[in-house]
Design a protein around this motif. Sequence first.
Motif, short mmCIF file in Angstrom:
data_model
loop_
_atom_site.label_atom_id
_atom_site.label_comp_id
_atom_site.label_asym_id
_atom_site.label_seq_id
_atom_site.Cartn_x
_atom_site.Cartn_y
_atom_site.Cartn_z
N THR A 150 0.85 -1.19 0.00
CA THR A 150 0.00 0.00 0.00
C THR A 150 0.89 1.23 0.00
N VAL A 152 1.06 5.66 -0.58
CA VAL A 152 0.44 6.97 -0.74
C VAL A 152 0.99 7.60 -2.00
N GLY A 164 -4.24 6.60 -3.09
CA GLY A 164 -3.55 5.41 -2.63
C GLY A 164 -3.36 4.46 -3.79
N LEU A 166 -2.86 0.51 -4.36
CA LEU A 166 -3.00 -0.75 -3.64
C LEU A 166 -2.64 -1.92 -4.56
N LEU A 175 -6.86 4.20 -5.22
CA LEU A 175 -7.84 4.78 -4.32
C LEU A 175 -7.83 6.29 -4.51
N THR A 177 -9.13 9.98 -3.64
CA THR A 177 -9.67 10.64 -2.45
C THR A 177 -9.71 12.15 -2.66
N GLY A 179 -8.38 13.91 -0.14
CA GLY A 179 -7.56 14.14 1.04
C GLY A 179 -6.90 15.50 1.08
N LEU A 270 -0.75 11.08 5.99
CA LEU A 270 -1.44 10.22 5.03
C LEU A 270 -0.99 8.76 5.16
N THR A 273 -2.90 7.43 7.99
CA THR A 273 -4.31 7.31 7.68
C THR A 273 -4.61 6.09 6.82
N LEU A 274 -3.77 5.85 5.79
CA LEU A 274 -4.02 4.75 4.86
C LEU A 274 -3.26 3.47 5.21
N ALA A 276 -0.09 3.11 4.78
CA ALA A 276 0.77 2.97 3.59
C ALA A 276 2.23 2.82 4.01
#
Length: 346
Positions: A150, A152, A164, A166, A175, A177, A179, A270, A273-274, A276
């Motif tokens: 994962t 960022v 993101g 993945l 992903l 976002t 953000g 970040l 948060t993710l 990552a």
Amino acid sequence: MANVSAKAPTLLADLGGTNVRFGIAHPDEDQPLIQESVRKYHVKDYASLGDAAKQYFKDAGHEAQRAIIAAAGRIDNGETVKVTNNPWAISAKSLAKELDLEWVHLVNDFAAQSMAVMLMTDQTTADGHQDLVPVGKLAVPKIGAKDEQTFVVVGPGTGLGVGGLLIRGDKVSVLQTEGGHAGFAAHSAEDIEILKVLNLRYGRVSNERLICGQGLVNLYEAICEISGQKPQEGITPEEITKRATDETCPMCARAVETFAGIFGSVAGDLVLTLGAWDGVYLTGGMTPILLPWIQKGNFRERFEAKGRFRDTMEQVPTQAIMNPEPGLIGGAALAIVEAGGTPLRR
């Protein structure tokens, strides 16, 4: 995205408010983006994307059977997009018919930039360039080295893009976002003073109010106010970075240094948060310009300064995307996926 198609030459477009860049991808090639096919056109010179594409085919001498358009805007049902500061109305079905293509797919420009890292390396080319440059002491991670990764992907430009990347086995997904519009978290005494200034101006202060082109101007003006200096009216981000580089304006130099530090804080948040832990890719139009400050400034210190997670953050690599065509390269990666392949290089 459509059902899997056979491999075929694909028109790529990276569309913004001012310019559109075209290229051709051959999904079955080791380097799917044909470098000599890349051309740039001014949006204002053409009535539509179709007209610009027709001129491109004429100039480049290439043909394509389908197209992937990376646009700086929200894609509505995969069919239409409205690009900020761009007069063109774009419909995937109408464009396919106009250009006699099998299909046209519209994707968000940041989704394309996120996919671009699948085809990039930190190896130096014959002309001395690198796609990826480490920020800090850690090496650039190898995409696909583990079954689950994962990352960022964050990029300051006109705005602040956040996403993101993945990887789950041979499956790759992006992903998307918003953000960049998360609230700015002040971490230092200077941050707090800057937040006070911008809060009076804007009310709520998002990360994008500081980490983007206009954000650099906001930082410069706030730092001038805090220091009791009169800011230059109408100054541009380009002027700030030039004066910082030339060492002709202490306030500009301080603004750029502060930008790099806050960018590190945001990128680190970040990661938390993710989840990552595999790394961060720094993209966007400002990253190559500000790389010297990102590398020598407080970016990594503030990236790692996450309290009880400092030891973990010290092991998370950060790298800057230096290739000038991340949108087109990302489109080429998507063309590979469309053709039933995978851009993973194990």
